[in-house]
Enzyme design. Structure first.
Site, short mmCIF file in Angstrom:
data_model
loop_
_atom_site.label_atom_id
_atom_site.label_comp_id
_atom_site.label_asym_id
_atom_site.label_seq_id
_atom_site.Cartn_x
_atom_site.Cartn_y
_atom_site.Cartn_z
N GLN A 1 9.05 18.80 75.58
CA GLN A 1 10.22 19.68 75.52
C GLN A 1 11.51 18.88 75.68
O GLN A 1 12.48 19.08 74.96
CB GLN A 1 10.14 20.74 76.62
CG GLN A 1 11.31 21.70 76.64
CD GLN A 1 11.38 22.57 75.40
OE1 GLN A 1 10.44 23.27 75.08
NE2 GLN A 1 12.51 22.52 74.70
N ARG B 1 -2.27 21.43 78.40
CA ARG B 1 -1.19 22.29 78.89
C ARG B 1 -1.77 23.13 80.02
O ARG B 1 -2.70 23.91 79.80
CB ARG B 1 -0.66 23.20 77.78
CG ARG B 1 0.46 24.16 78.25
CD ARG B 1 0.86 25.07 77.10
NE ARG B 1 1.82 26.09 77.52
CZ ARG B 1 3.14 25.97 77.47
NH1 ARG B 1 3.68 24.84 77.05
NH2 ARG B 1 3.92 26.96 77.85
N HIS C 1 7.46 18.40 81.59
CA HIS C 1 7.35 18.96 80.24
C HIS C 1 8.01 17.96 79.29
O HIS C 1 9.06 18.24 78.70
CB HIS C 1 8.04 20.31 80.18
CG HIS C 1 7.60 21.19 79.05
ND1 HIS C 1 6.73 20.76 78.07
CD2 HIS C 1 7.92 22.49 78.73
CE1 HIS C 1 6.53 21.73 77.21
NE2 HIS C 1 7.23 22.79 77.59
#
Length: 313
Positions: free
Chosen positions: A138, A108, A135
């Site tokens: 997500q 990350r 991402h």
């Protein structure tokens, strides 16, 4: 579905077919159901996970650590203060060493290229927990949450209001294009997603039947099944705060915007953390149509699914 993702890295959803994404979503739903029933597995026993963090995190770190640990694996948190991540030691050498010691790596941070280099030189699966470009974990949780509300994502309309260039908006554009969900980005022209991404997703959308729209007109929220927003100032862009507030204030998600969908069953989504009173009002995110907390929980189940699919035969 009979397919294998063993050994694969999860860097961007562009690397995965609609069938593979569907497989991950279905596996995530099964892992969530097992958790709710209290079923305990030890599928990561004897395996280790390196968690590399350049950026702070609540949901990503907690989701990876709990998902891996509950299955009997051993996660190890490593920040830039703990190891040489492209500092004294080259990134390539760090990747080689970690690949010899860990079963998989989560990254990350800032550059997508860092995640790609880790995957290239470590020879173990690398999971993108967030970069400036994408991402993907997500987006998986977002679609899972959408499907929990409506049964399917295909044919549903997801409207994202805010910074159209950020990693969440970009990843949603990819996954919606692949799964046939209509996706609208409502953003000022200065924050439109880049043309290269739009060119890459156009043929995917054509094949799936998705309609992808980018517009500055807030009236485009009409007919949306879900309204999504994110913070106006991403990590690393704090110096642009005044400009972003000026540009994005007209795109705040409030009750008026939710009413504009024309659908009493439309839901609100947010990847969190939220700045209540900026991109969204408290009455919306804390209200009955908000699914932000389901999204947060689903980060764990989708992340577990990705790791199961790529690590467990």
């Amino acid at each position: 579905m009979s397919l294998s993702l063993i050994g694969r890295s999860f860097l961007t959803l562009l690397d995965f077919t609609p069938e593979e994404i569907r497989y991950l979503l279905d596996l995530a739903k099964k892992t969530k159901a097992d958790t709710k029933k209290g079923k305990i597995h030890r599928r990561f026993e004897g395996k280790t996970l390196a968690l590399l963090f350049e950026k702070r995190s609540t949901r990503t770190r907690c989701a990876f650590e709990t998902a891996f640990g509950e299955e009997g694996g051993h996660p190890v948190f490593l920040s830039t203060a703990d190891i040489q991540l492209g500092g004294k030691e080259s990134l390539e050498d760090t990747a080689r060493v970690l690949g010899r010691m860990f079963s998989a790596i989560q990254f990350r941070g800032f550059k997508q290229e860092t995640a790609e280099t880790l995957a290239k030189y470590s020879n173990v699966p690398v999971y993108n927990g967030l970069t400036d470009l994408y991402h993907p974990t997500q987006a998986l949780a977002d679609i899972m949450t959408l499907e929990e509300s409506f049964g399917t994502a295909k044919g549903k309309t997801l409207c994202y209001m805010g910074d159209g260039r950020n990693n969440v908006a970009r990843s949603l554009m990819v996954i919606c294009s692949k799964l046939g969900a209509h996706f609208t980005i409502v953003t000022p022209p200065e924050l439109n997603p880049d043309e290269k991404l739009r060119e890459m997703t156009a043929p995917l959308a054509k094949e799936s039947g998705a309609v992808i729209t980018v517009t500055p007109d807030i009236n485009a929220v009409k007919g949306a099944d879900a309204v999504y927003t994110d913070v106006w100032i991403s990590m690393g862009e704090e110096e642009k705060r005044a400009e972003r507030v000026r540009l994005l204030s007209p795109y705040q998600v409030n009750q008026k915007i939710m009413d504009m969908t024309g659908k009493s069953g439309s839901i609100f989504l947010h990847c969190l953390p939220a700045v209540k009173g900026e991109e969204v009002t408290a009455d919306v995110i804390d209200g009955p149509r908000s699914k932000a907390w389901d999204q947060a929980e689903n980060r764990k189940h989708t992340i577990k699914a990705v790791m199961l699919a790529t690590l467990v035969r």
